[in-house]
Design a protein around this motif. Structure first.
Motif, PDB file in Angstrom:
ATOM      1  N   THR A 103     -66.892 102.591  22.640  1.00 56.26           N
ATOM      2  CA  THR A 103     -67.738 101.676  23.602  1.00 56.26           C
ATOM      3  C   THR A 103     -68.156 100.190  23.161  1.00 56.26           C
ATOM      4  OG1 THR A 103     -68.931 103.512  24.686  1.00 56.26           O
ATOM      5  CG2 THR A 103     -69.928 101.432  24.899  1.00 56.26           C
ATOM      6  N   ALA A 106     -64.944  98.280  22.742  1.00 55.63           N
ATOM      7  CA  ALA A 106     -64.546  97.777  24.060  1.00 55.63           C
ATOM      8  C   ALA A 106     -65.307  96.444  24.508  1.00 55.63           C
ATOM      9  CB  ALA A 106     -64.397  98.886  24.888  1.00 55.63           C
ATOM     10  N   GLU A 110     -61.097  92.507  24.407  1.00 56.43           N
ATOM     11  CA  GLU A 110     -60.454  92.853  25.725  1.00 56.43           C
ATOM     12  C   GLU A 110     -59.395  93.787  25.524  1.00 56.43           C
ATOM     13  OE1 GLU A 110     -57.826  90.184  28.590  1.00 56.43           O
ATOM     14  OE2 GLU A 110     -59.097  89.132  27.317  1.00 56.43           O
ATOM     15  N   SER A 113     -60.803  97.282  25.660  1.00 57.18           N
ATOM     16  CA  SER A 113     -61.603  97.619  26.876  1.00 57.18           C
ATOM     17  C   SER A 113     -60.504  97.881  27.987  1.00 57.18           C
ATOM     18  CB  SER A 113     -62.480  96.323  27.332  1.00 57.18           C
ATOM     19  OG  SER A 113     -61.472  95.487  27.729  1.00 57.18           O
TER      20      SER A 113
END
Length: 116
Positions: A103, A106, A110, A113
């Motif tokens: 988490t 991300a 980029e 993510s």
């Protein structure tokens, strides 16, 4: 020693990705067909294998030069399973759950993510 649970679900540890990426040296897969890895941790020779739900380990030998200095470093003994589970947990840093790290990564990367 029989196979013992590392208590590491696949979401936290995948041997194929962890031991095959060039960052963990000294671990070798037995063969392409057999998902068992062999390596040395401390004075013990270990096998690791991945199941659908866990990672398992067992001690298959000890390094002789270390045994004469510390006979408790063999594969025998009632507490060897607990000791090895602790050592492997430390080695793989299993006390740090991956989900919060994914988490955080991300949120700042980029590419990360897109893949998490």
């Amino acid at each position: 020693m029989r196979w013992a649970s590392l208590r590491a679900p696949a979401a936290e540890l995948r041997l194929e990705h962890t031991l095959n990426n060039g960052q963990c040296f000294g671990w070798r897969r037995r063969s392409a067909e057999e998902p068992v890895w062999v390596g040395v941790l401390g004075a013990r020779v270990l096998e690791l294998r991945q199941t659908d739900t866990d990672t398992e380990f067992r001690c298959i030998g000890s390094l002789a030069q270390h045994i004469s200095q510390n006979p408790k470093r063999t594969c025998a003994g009632a507490d060897v399973e607990t000791v090895l589970r602790t050592e492997l947990s430390d080695y793989f840093q299993l006390e740090r759950p991956l989900a919060p790290l994914y988490t955080r990564w991300a949120a700042t990367d980029e590419r990360m993510s897109r893949i998490t």
